[in-house]
Design a protein around this motif. Sequence first.
Motif, mmCIF file in Angstrom:
data_model
loop_
_atom_site.group_PDB
_atom_site.id
_atom_site.type_symbol
_atom_site.label_atom_id
_atom_site.label_comp_id
_atom_site.label_asym_id
_atom_site.label_seq_id
_atom_site.Cartn_x
_atom_site.Cartn_y
_atom_site.Cartn_z
ATOM 1 N N THR A 11 -16.199 -5.915 9.206
ATOM 2 C CA THR A 11 -15.838 -5.741 10.622
ATOM 3 C C THR A 11 -14.333 -5.878 10.857
ATOM 4 O O THR A 11 -13.850 -5.571 11.945
ATOM 5 C CB THR A 11 -16.558 -6.763 11.535
ATOM 6 N N LEU A 12 -13.585 -6.318 9.858
ATOM 7 C CA LEU A 12 -12.159 -6.592 10.030
ATOM 8 C C LEU A 12 -11.258 -5.368 9.872
ATOM 9 O O LEU A 12 -10.048 -5.477 10.045
ATOM 10 C CB LEU A 12 -11.713 -7.690 9.052
ATOM 11 N N PHE A 13 -11.838 -4.223 9.504
ATOM 12 C CA PHE A 13 -11.023 -3.016 9.364
ATOM 13 C C PHE A 13 -11.853 -1.790 9.728
ATOM 14 O O PHE A 13 -13.075 -1.824 9.702
ATOM 15 C CB PHE A 13 -10.441 -2.889 7.944
ATOM 16 N N THR A 14 -11.159 -0.714 10.082
ATOM 17 C CA THR A 14 -11.848 0.521 10.473
ATOM 18 C C THR A 14 -11.449 1.710 9.616
ATOM 19 O O THR A 14 -12.183 2.691 9.548
ATOM 20 C CB THR A 14 -11.556 0.871 11.946
ATOM 21 N N LYS A 15 -10.291 1.649 8.970
ATOM 22 C CA LYS A 15 -9.769 2.792 8.219
ATOM 23 C C LYS A 15 -10.689 3.132 7.041
ATOM 24 O O LYS A 15 -11.080 2.255 6.272
ATOM 25 C CB LYS A 15 -8.358 2.499 7.724
ATOM 26 N N GLN A 16 -11.015 4.404 6.935
ATOM 27 C CA GLN A 16 -11.888 4.863 5.846
ATOM 28 C C GLN A 16 -11.062 5.237 4.618
ATOM 29 O O GLN A 16 -9.910 5.645 4.735
ATOM 30 C CB GLN A 16 -12.721 6.047 6.330
ATOM 31 N N GLY A 107 -6.621 7.380 -9.800
ATOM 32 C CA GLY A 107 -6.198 7.684 -11.160
ATOM 33 C C GLY A 107 -4.836 8.351 -11.169
ATOM 34 O O GLY A 107 -3.905 7.913 -10.501
ATOM 35 N N LYS A 108 -4.705 9.444 -11.910
ATOM 36 C CA LYS A 108 -3.445 10.187 -11.992
ATOM 37 C C LYS A 108 -3.277 11.198 -10.859
ATOM 38 O O LYS A 108 -2.235 11.807 -10.710
ATOM 39 C CB LYS A 108 -3.356 10.910 -13.331
ATOM 40 N N VAL A 109 -4.333 11.375 -10.060
ATOM 41 C CA VAL A 109 -4.300 12.340 -8.959
ATOM 42 C C VAL A 109 -3.555 11.738 -7.778
ATOM 43 O O VAL A 109 -3.827 10.604 -7.367
ATOM 44 C CB VAL A 109 -5.739 12.727 -8.545
ATOM 45 N N LYS A 110 -2.618 12.481 -7.227
ATOM 46 C CA LYS A 110 -1.921 12.071 -6.001
ATOM 47 C C LYS A 110 -2.475 12.901 -4.852
ATOM 48 O O LYS A 110 -2.520 14.115 -4.921
ATOM 49 C CB LYS A 110 -0.413 12.289 -6.130
ATOM 50 N N HIS A 111 -2.904 12.226 -3.787
ATOM 51 C CA HIS A 111 -3.583 12.883 -2.679
ATOM 52 C C HIS A 111 -3.242 12.139 -1.392
ATOM 53 O O HIS A 111 -2.824 10.971 -1.435
ATOM 54 C CB HIS A 111 -5.096 12.852 -2.935
ATOM 55 N N ASP A 112 -3.448 12.778 -0.252
ATOM 56 C CA ASP A 112 -3.217 12.126 1.040
ATOM 57 C C ASP A 112 -4.047 10.848 1.186
ATOM 58 O O ASP A 112 -3.640 9.927 1.893
ATOM 59 C CB ASP A 112 -3.572 13.070 2.199
ATOM 60 N N LYS A 113 -5.197 10.793 0.541
ATOM 61 C CA LYS A 113 -6.070 9.625 0.652
ATOM 62 C C LYS A 113 -5.725 8.518 -0.349
ATOM 63 O O LYS A 113 -6.297 7.438 -0.290
ATOM 64 C CB LYS A 113 -7.529 10.048 0.481
ATOM 65 N N THR A 114 -4.794 8.788 -1.262
ATOM 66 C CA THR A 114 -4.429 7.790 -2.273
ATOM 67 C C THR A 114 -3.773 6.571 -1.618
ATOM 68 O O THR A 114 -2.845 6.723 -0.824
ATOM 69 C CB THR A 114 -3.461 8.396 -3.312
ATOM 70 N N GLN A 115 -4.280 5.399 -1.962
ATOM 71 C CA GLN A 115 -3.720 4.138 -1.477
ATOM 72 C C GLN A 115 -3.074 3.397 -2.639
ATOM 73 O O GLN A 115 -3.612 3.389 -3.755
ATOM 74 C CB GLN A 115 -4.812 3.262 -0.853
ATOM 75 N N THR A 116 -1.941 2.766 -2.391
ATOM 76 C CA THR A 116 -1.261 2.002 -3.437
ATOM 77 C C THR A 116 -1.242 0.505 -3.128
ATOM 78 O O THR A 116 -0.851 -0.291 -3.963
ATOM 79 C CB THR A 116 0.180 2.504 -3.633
ATOM 80 N N ASN A 117 -1.674 0.137 -1.932
ATOM 81 C CA ASN A 117 -1.675 -1.253 -1.522
ATOM 82 C C ASN A 117 -3.015 -1.585 -0.887
ATOM 83 O O ASN A 117 -3.441 -0.921 0.056
ATOM 84 C CB ASN A 117 -0.540 -1.505 -0.518
ATOM 85 N N TYR A 118 -3.662 -2.610 -1.421
ATOM 86 C CA TYR A 118 -4.940 -3.036 -0.861
ATOM 87 C C TYR A 118 -4.723 -4.348 -0.093
ATOM 88 O O TYR A 118 -4.490 -5.391 -0.710
ATOM 89 C CB TYR A 118 -5.980 -3.270 -1.956
#
Length: 121
Positions: A11-16, A107-118
């Motif tokens: 419940t603490l986040f909404t971003k998919q 992985g090695k794929v770079k995409h708009d959905k790629t996240q680098t920080n959790y």
Amino acid sequence: MKPINISQKHTLFTKQWHPHRIATVDNMQVLLAKLKGEFVWHSHDNEDELFQVIKGTLYMQFRDRTQVVNQGEIIVVPKGVEHNPTTKNNEEVHVLLFEKLSTSHTGKVKHDKTQTNYPEI
């Protein structure tokens, strides 16, 4: 050392497609994510990845088949196996992921959905 309520943490986040770290176990991380629609084809050369479906139905696409993962089930994607998590019918699926800290989101794929920080929650 306290119990972690997975439903409450969701419940603490909404971003998919944006994992959030809830715990670290040795060199492994426990992540929560909300998924909706199609992700991106990718693989992880050196890391296995475990998905547990907390809510909904996940469709794990592989190049030769699609595996249905129902609520309460897990699937382990072995290192090097190309996969694409997907949901259907506009359903938001909640998952728990267990993977090495070194695992790159796509992985090695770079995409708009790629996240680098959790973010930690």
